[in-house]
Design an enzyme around this catalytic site. Structure first.
Site, mmCIF file in Angstrom:
data_model
loop_
_atom_site.group_PDB
_atom_site.id
_atom_site.type_symbol
_atom_site.label_atom_id
_atom_site.label_comp_id
_atom_site.label_asym_id
_atom_site.label_seq_id
_atom_site.Cartn_x
_atom_site.Cartn_y
_atom_site.Cartn_z
ATOM 1 N N THR B 70 -0.360 -0.337 -1.286
ATOM 2 C CA THR B 70 -1.273 -0.504 -2.425
ATOM 3 C C THR B 70 -1.208 0.781 -3.237
ATOM 4 O OG1 THR B 70 -3.489 -1.059 -3.180
ATOM 5 C CG2 THR B 70 -3.345 0.094 -1.054
ATOM 6 N N GLU B 71 -1.000 0.638 -4.531
ATOM 7 C CA GLU B 71 -0.592 1.776 -5.355
ATOM 8 C C GLU B 71 -1.655 2.855 -5.490
ATOM 9 O OE1 GLU B 71 -0.597 -1.443 -6.280
ATOM 10 O OE2 GLU B 71 -1.130 -1.715 -8.394
ATOM 11 N N ASN B 72 -2.890 2.547 -5.084
ATOM 12 C CA ASN B 72 -3.908 3.596 -5.123
ATOM 13 C C ASN B 72 -3.844 4.531 -3.913
ATOM 14 O OD1 ASN B 72 -4.807 1.075 -3.946
ATOM 15 N ND2 ASN B 72 -6.784 2.045 -3.614
ATOM 16 N N SER B 112 2.351 8.067 -4.584
ATOM 17 C CA SER B 112 2.352 6.607 -4.484
ATOM 18 C C SER B 112 3.272 5.989 -5.533
ATOM 19 C CB SER B 112 0.929 6.071 -4.663
ATOM 20 O OG SER B 112 0.907 4.680 -4.443
#
Lengths: 244, 237, 244, 237
Positions: B70-72, B112
């Site tokens: 998840t990009e966060n 990320s």
């Protein structure tokens, strides 16, 4: 199921091809993956472009790889150090190429390669011979040089611990180039002192997430370059001239 | 991703507007996610978009180990938390609470998106507003003048992830084609889509054009073609 | 002696000036430094350029800063979210500027600002409206867009623990933009849940080294944005219209 | 840094070649380091080059807390280790064993040079082969054809650190000036030096030129000027 463990260094390096670009971790001996390098010497792939901060010392590890005529070109920031004998001689005899890169630019070029950034600008080397032939561009009144990213077919690095996903933690300043080289290589091979169970590395403490790692080889008691040099060890042993 | 469609979109997508059956035809949302999940290989690193794509994780076949990004800032995202596990500091890119699996890792946004931009993620599954014959994707904006533009990580994902799968209803709610010769909405990325999983069919984006490789049960090639803005190549016939 | 502890959020934000650029950490509520933002509202600096992934939610934190007419321009990737009411209305009425940036490009621009890289190239946004007016350049057969770095006068971030040198560790995905914003700002202000003794944070586990941190404010029990929104809290309370 | 000087350098530096006294004149190595250390402020982040610059850490006045950065990935470098503490994985940029203080942090080379390049380090103290009137520095190569070129982190440090201090013998072993109108050796950086601590004097690089602000005991301005390749501004008289 994901299990990146490989049984031996020999198996791990088996598909390195002649002409490949290989990043090798370590700053001096700290972080140098000696066992993986020696496996690459046994393997024999030639015409390699090798990226490392230095050129090794004595006649083991990276220096031995160079002495074994497997390296066509070095990309590094500091090719001469105490006990560095092999590279200087080959270089003076025009038997090896050198691309000299400032250490921070070397690091950032590798990081860029891993981060999908093909080029970036830096102040480092502006007005010096190392900026020759490179694009100079002014941003906000200051000159910067454009630098291209570096990628590799393989990275050979050393870590302290890994789990089967390839998550890595390192020991002190042996971390140095390993995390960014792991990002910039298509295949990242890691020799680790210890493989631990999944979940044993706290997710907050992971330095290199497993996504950047392809193969893990447990080498519980790695050799120490300085000790080998002190002991006069030569790799492979057959390279030792009779009577030496 | 906002999947609603503006007035402008309705006016622009004039290629094919058969009436949409009120009755269920083809795959439902769960089935679309399940079909896509079959193509997620063992050992993949996968990023799932908001909406139907999120459901793909539930349907990955047994025996395959897949790691979700998840990009966060989390690799190794797990399922939704129980009440006890809930931590407002542990969320996904859709800002919903999640968990972390053993073997997970946390990192900052710079790292990320280095994973994303640097081609390290194997598969990203996203929704679509429009897909073109060349694999262009529009899924972030209708281009409407009064809309608040918002892009999030969609452009980074399509530019950086190795394989982009799209899960989408084959047509808009009003029956207009979403698969078009050219996207009329602002693009998210050019030539980025590999495969489309719609409620009616599975369609590959190839150099030769859009190739229909699979039909939902009881759906004919002609039925799909009539609801598609470009000529499809029928790999089944 | 180095001691970056500051007694209050009010003192920490006191020198933020009208027109400054302020990076604010957080992705949604995770990592949002609510107490620092509220101190900035009390302080009152105006015409700010604020960099955050979103625009806040409800009428507290970043949304409240915007509602209080202190923000001239937002640089963000996703200005509308559930419970995001303030920004959309101001934007539709042309009362606030928006620079929309893809999330990864936003992160890399901030990282570049902190790393002394004035510009870099990325594939992200090529061929889309967000690349309009930007330089497109081909490297090795692919088009990339040039993006400039982002810096700030101040960064307001939240961390889990700090020591007096400013070394930071974070909690889970609340880490998000904080480490790179700390690098990119001239003055980095950090609200932390707990200040610990020097040496209590393992040097291997430090996420943000103290060199990137200027001021630490211990806020032992920070407010949670979602709870405030749920409770209908408005900041500052006087902004609440009678009868609401 | 290699402080030896080539034949080429000897031929080039023709500006001032008085005989060098065999007897100690001016500050010795320890005293130069000590003098420089007076200017390291409390709370500074400092990177020290190899050689005399390393000694600066020993002489920082009591009551000042200074944090040392070593570019191979450590902030909070301590003194040399005892036998027990020695770890080949804990070294400095000169590849010598060091220790880490409480409050230290480790990081990779990318992050380490981001600290340098991003102007986060306050002071760097380096050796010099030549310094020009404009603050250009040459300290990595004599430019000799047969030399193995090696630069390390010197160019990154001078380009990125806020303040560059130079500690150097005022002249070469053969008495040639090292402070020159222009460097004849390949540059490390242009206009990067703030201050020079030589065995004879302290000299500031300013927009007006080189300003001598302090003399070693028993050394006269004229004595220093005679050993300097450019006209000095005398701030003392």
């Amino acid at each position: 199921m994901i299990d990146k463990n490989i049984s031996s260094c020999a198996t791990a390096v088996a598909d390195i091809k002649d002409g490949d670009t290989v990043m090798i971790g370590g700053f001096g001996e700290a972080g140098s993956p000696i066992e993986l390098i020696h496996a690459l010497i046994d393997h024999g792939a030639k015409d390699l472009t090798v990226i490392n901060n230095n050129t090794g010392s004595g006649r083991v590890g990276l220096a031995a790889l160079i002495e074994n005529n497997q390296v066509a070109k070095m990309i590094c920031s500091y090719p001469r150090t105490a006990n560095s004998l092999v590279f200087p001689e080959l270089y003076r005899n025009n038997k090896i190429q050198l691309e000299l890169v400032p250490q921070g630019t070397l690091a950032e070029r590798i990081r860029a390669g891993g981060a999908g950034v093909p080029a970036f600008y830096t102040k480092t080397s502006v007005g010096t011979p190392l900026a020759k032939g490179k694009e100079i561009r002014n941003f906000d009144g200051h000159d910067y040089v454009m630098e291209r990213s570096l990628k590799a077919d393989f990275a050979l690095i050393k870590a302290k611990c890994a789990d089967r996903y390839g998550n890595l933690i390192f020991n002190k300043t042996a971390r140095n180039f390993a995390p960014i080289m792991a990002m910039a290589a298509t295949n990242t091979l890691v020799q680790v002192n210890q493989v631990v169970a999944l979940g044993d590395i706290n997710p907050e403490h992971v330095v290199t997430p497993g996504i950047f790692v392809n193969r893990i080889i447990e080498v519980a008691n790695p050799q120490q370059e300085s000790q080998l040099v002190k002991d006069g060890v030569v790799y492979p042993p057959m390279n030792k001239v009779a009577g030496e | 991703m906002n999947q609603s469609v503006s007035k402008a979109a309705q006016e622009n997508a004039k290629n094919a507007k058969p009436e949409r059956d009120m009755q269920q035809v083809g795959w439902n949302r769960e089935q679309m996610a399940k079909r896509c999940a079959q193509d997620i290989e063992d050992g993949s690193y996968v990023n799932l978009g908001i909406g139907i794509p999120e459901k793909v994780a539930q349907y990955v076949p047994d025996g395959r180990e897949v790691i979700y990004h998840t990009e966060n800032g989390l690799l190794g995202m797990g399922t939704a938390p129980s009440e006890d596990e809930l931590d407002p500091d542990l969320i996904n890119a859709g800002k919903k609470p999640v968990t972390a699996i053993p073997g997970a890792s946390y990192f900052h946004h710079g790292d990320s998106f280095a994973m994303i931009r640097g081609n390290h993620i194997d598969v990203c599954v996203l929704g679509a507003m429009q897909v073109s014959a060349k694999g262009d994707l529009a899924n972030w904006s209708t281009g409407a003048a009064d809309a608040i533009p918002a892009v999030g990580g969609a452009m980074d994902l399509v530019a950086g992830v190795k394989t982009i799968y799209i899960i989408t209803q084959h047509t808009t709610k009003n029956g207009e084609a979403k698969i078009l010769p050219e996207c009329t909405f602002p693009l998210t990325g050019q030539g980025v889509v590999s495969r489309i999983y719609s409620d009616l069919a599975v369609i590959d984006v190839t150099a030769q054009g859009l190739v229909l490789t699979e039909l939902a049960p009881e759906v004919s090639f002609e039925y799909v073609q009539a609801r598609t803005g470009v000529e499809l190549i029928n790999a089944l016939g």
